[in-house]
Scaffold this motif. Structure first.
Motif, short mmCIF file in Angstrom:
data_model
loop_
_atom_site.label_atom_id
_atom_site.label_comp_id
_atom_site.label_asym_id
_atom_site.label_seq_id
_atom_site.Cartn_x
_atom_site.Cartn_y
_atom_site.Cartn_z
N MET A 253 0.74 -1.15 0.07
CA MET A 253 0.02 0.06 -0.15
C MET A 253 0.81 1.38 0.15
O MET A 253 2.00 1.21 0.78
N ASP A 254 0.61 2.40 -0.91
CA ASP A 254 1.33 3.56 -0.92
C ASP A 254 1.34 4.75 0.41
O ASP A 254 2.14 4.75 0.99
N ILE A 255 -0.06 4.68 0.61
CA ILE A 255 -0.15 5.85 1.64
C ILE A 255 -1.39 5.24 2.73
O ILE A 255 -2.42 4.87 2.32
N SER A 256 -1.01 5.67 4.06
CA SER A 256 -2.16 5.45 4.96
C SER A 256 -2.32 7.01 5.29
O SER A 256 -1.24 7.62 5.69
N VAL A 257 -3.50 7.69 5.45
CA VAL A 257 -3.77 8.93 5.84
C VAL A 257 -4.49 8.90 7.12
O VAL A 257 -5.57 8.24 7.41
N VAL A 258 -3.96 9.34 8.29
CA VAL A 258 -4.36 9.31 9.47
C VAL A 258 -5.03 10.53 10.08
O VAL A 258 -4.38 11.54 9.82
N VAL A 259 -6.35 10.58 10.49
CA VAL A 259 -7.02 11.74 10.54
C VAL A 259 -7.37 11.65 12.01
O VAL A 259 -8.81 11.07 12.36
N PRO A 260 -7.02 12.25 12.86
CA PRO A 260 -7.54 12.09 14.45
C PRO A 260 -8.87 13.22 14.21
O PRO A 260 -8.64 14.45 13.70
N LEU A 261 -9.83 13.15 15.01
CA LEU A 261 -10.83 13.89 15.13
C LEU A 261 -11.71 13.91 16.27
O LEU A 261 -11.85 13.07 17.05
N TYR A 262 -12.47 15.00 16.74
CA TYR A 262 -13.22 15.29 17.91
C TYR A 262 -14.28 16.18 17.32
O TYR A 262 -13.97 17.34 17.25
N ASN A 263 -15.51 15.58 17.13
CA ASN A 263 -16.68 16.47 16.97
C ASN A 263 -16.54 17.24 15.63
O ASN A 263 -16.54 18.29 15.57
N GLU A 264 -16.34 16.44 14.50
CA GLU A 264 -16.03 17.12 13.20
C GLU A 264 -17.01 16.56 12.29
O GLU A 264 -16.68 16.03 10.90
N ILE A 265 -18.22 16.08 12.87
CA ILE A 265 -19.17 15.41 11.67
C ILE A 265 -19.50 16.14 10.45
O ILE A 265 -19.59 15.67 9.31
N LEU B 96 4.09 15.59 -1.08
CA LEU B 96 4.73 15.00 0.41
C LEU B 96 5.05 13.53 0.30
O LEU B 96 6.17 13.26 0.90
N TYR B 97 4.06 13.01 -0.61
CA TYR B 97 4.76 11.58 -0.67
C TYR B 97 5.72 11.52 -1.62
O TYR B 97 6.84 10.67 -1.43
N ARG B 98 6.24 12.36 -2.73
CA ARG B 98 7.13 12.24 -3.65
C ARG B 98 8.47 12.66 -2.62
O ARG B 98 9.30 11.95 -2.79
N ARG B 99 8.35 13.53 -1.82
CA ARG B 99 9.61 13.92 -1.23
C ARG B 99 10.21 12.81 -0.01
O ARG B 99 11.13 12.65 0.22
N ILE B 100 9.05 12.09 0.31
CA ILE B 100 9.33 10.80 1.44
C ILE B 100 10.04 9.82 0.42
O ILE B 100 11.16 9.30 0.88
N THR B 101 9.57 9.55 -0.75
CA THR B 101 9.84 8.31 -1.48
C THR B 101 11.08 8.53 -2.45
O THR B 101 11.87 7.81 -2.51
N GLU B 102 11.35 9.74 -2.79
CA GLU B 102 12.19 10.17 -4.01
C GLU B 102 13.19 10.88 -3.30
O GLU B 102 14.57 10.47 -3.51
N GLU B 103 13.06 11.88 -2.40
CA GLU B 103 14.20 12.64 -1.47
C GLU B 103 14.53 11.78 -0.38
O GLU B 103 15.35 12.36 0.18
N LYS B 104 13.93 10.73 0.05
CA LYS B 104 14.43 9.84 1.11
C LYS B 104 14.46 10.53 2.35
O LYS B 104 15.17 10.36 3.20
N TYR B 105 13.38 11.44 2.53
CA TYR B 105 13.22 12.17 3.94
C TYR B 105 12.57 11.04 4.85
O TYR B 105 11.82 10.18 4.64
N ASP B 106 12.88 11.17 6.15
CA ASP B 106 12.27 10.36 7.27
C ASP B 106 10.90 11.08 7.46
O ASP B 106 9.90 10.28 7.80
#
Length: 316
Positions: free
Chosen positions: A1-13, A105-115
């Motif tokens: 899987m390429d990307i996991s998007v984690v979204v914390p939320l509280y009362n954002e219906i 953001l994905y490109r910079r992590i995968t291509e520029e090898k940022y942590d």
């Protein structure tokens, strides 16, 4: 899987349908394989029912529900545990973070090898009551952490290499300082990206002055644990030694001064009548207590189950 998007939320219906639709559109346009993990931090406005509905319409949308409100750090930590993507993106649920930033953001992590890539909201749409404390925290964090290339540690929009989120723990209010936690864990290639900060469309801000105090305390905790977590005696022992030596030196000086006065026939008041005596006494007692604290902390550290757990990047 390429990307996991984690979204914390509280009362954002209100924002969830628009946010998830936007994320899905970006993913489909870029042909990413993905999952969206919505972590409901004890909402009471029907957000979980909305997440159930969204999941039925899109199986790539997943949900985690807390029994009560634990805070953003707990939500992120739980989301990190559940994430299966090679790159993990975090963003807030209030639509102030733009999903259009994800491909870069994905490109910079995968291509520029940022942590880790941290967003920087250079142009903000927040009131002064929020922007001024944020600037103070960012300046203090840069100074204490040595990560001088980040302007906005607290930006919710960040991208991580999978190994980063699987090897750090976020708790308290420490989501503000994830780059610092990552650096202490050995992930030092940290970058920044200017991102759009959109005006809040729905709901109200969850920012409060209590977070200002908690954030400062957590910053001190991160600094101490990261530097002395595995060797507490180096901190308490050094402080105790300095305090004990200071009290001892003052005491010896008073004794020598009294002996000199006696030998010269001068009047000399009792040592216990001098303020320096009590300063020396407090310094000696404090030094002894700090030293004992160091010993106790060493015993606790040596008994901890993770006392010899270290970050290993590669084995061949």
């Amino acid at each position: 899987m390429d990307i996991s998007v984690v979204v914390p939320l509280y009362n954002e219906i209100e924002s969830l349908p628009e946010l998830t639709s936007w994320i899905s559109q970006v993913m489909d346009n870029n042909r990413f394989t993905y999952e969206v993990i919505l972590v409901d931090d004890g909402s009471n406005d029907g957000s979980w029912e909305m997440i159930r509905t969204l999941n039925k319409g899109n199986p790539f949308i997943k949900g985690i529900k807390f029994r009560r409100n634990y805070g953003k750090s707990a939500a992120l930590n739980t989301g990190f545990d559940a994430a299966e993507g090679n790159v993990i993106i975090t963003m807030d649920a209030d639509l102030q973070d733009s999903p259009d930033e994800i491909p870069e953001l994905y490109r910079r992590i995968t291509e520029e090898k940022y942590d880790l890539i941290s967003g920087w909201k250079a142009k903000r749409h927040d009131p002064l009551s929020k922007t001024i404390p944020t600037k103070l925290f960012n300046a203090a964090t840069r100074k204490m952490s040595g990560i001088n290339n980040l302007h906005d540690f607290n930006c919710g929009l960040k991208a991580y290499r999978r190994a980063v989120v699987k090897n750090i723990e976020v708790y308290g209010e420490m989501h503000r300082y994830i780059p610092v936690i990552a650096k202490w864990a050995g992930f030092s290639k940290i970058g920044e990206q200017i991102v759009e900060h959109r005006p809040r469309k729905y709901g109200t801000t969850k920012f409060g002055m209590s977070r200002f105090i908690n954030g400062l305390l957590d910053l001190m905790s991160i600094f101490f644990v990261g530097k002395f977590g595995k060797r507490p005696m180096h901190f308490f022992g050094a402080m105790g030694t300095l305090s004990f030596l200071a009290g001892t030196i003052i005491t010896i000086w008073m004794i020598i001064d009294k002996l000199r006065a006696i030998s010269n026939g001068e009047h000399y008041r009792n040592i216990t009548d001098q303020p320096l005596f009590y300063i020396a006494l407090v310094a000696v007692i404090l030094g002894s207590q700090l030293f004992l604290t160091g010993f106790v902390a060493e015993l606790v550290a040596r008994s901890a189950p993770e006392r010899n757990k270290y970050q290993v990047e590669e084995v061949i």
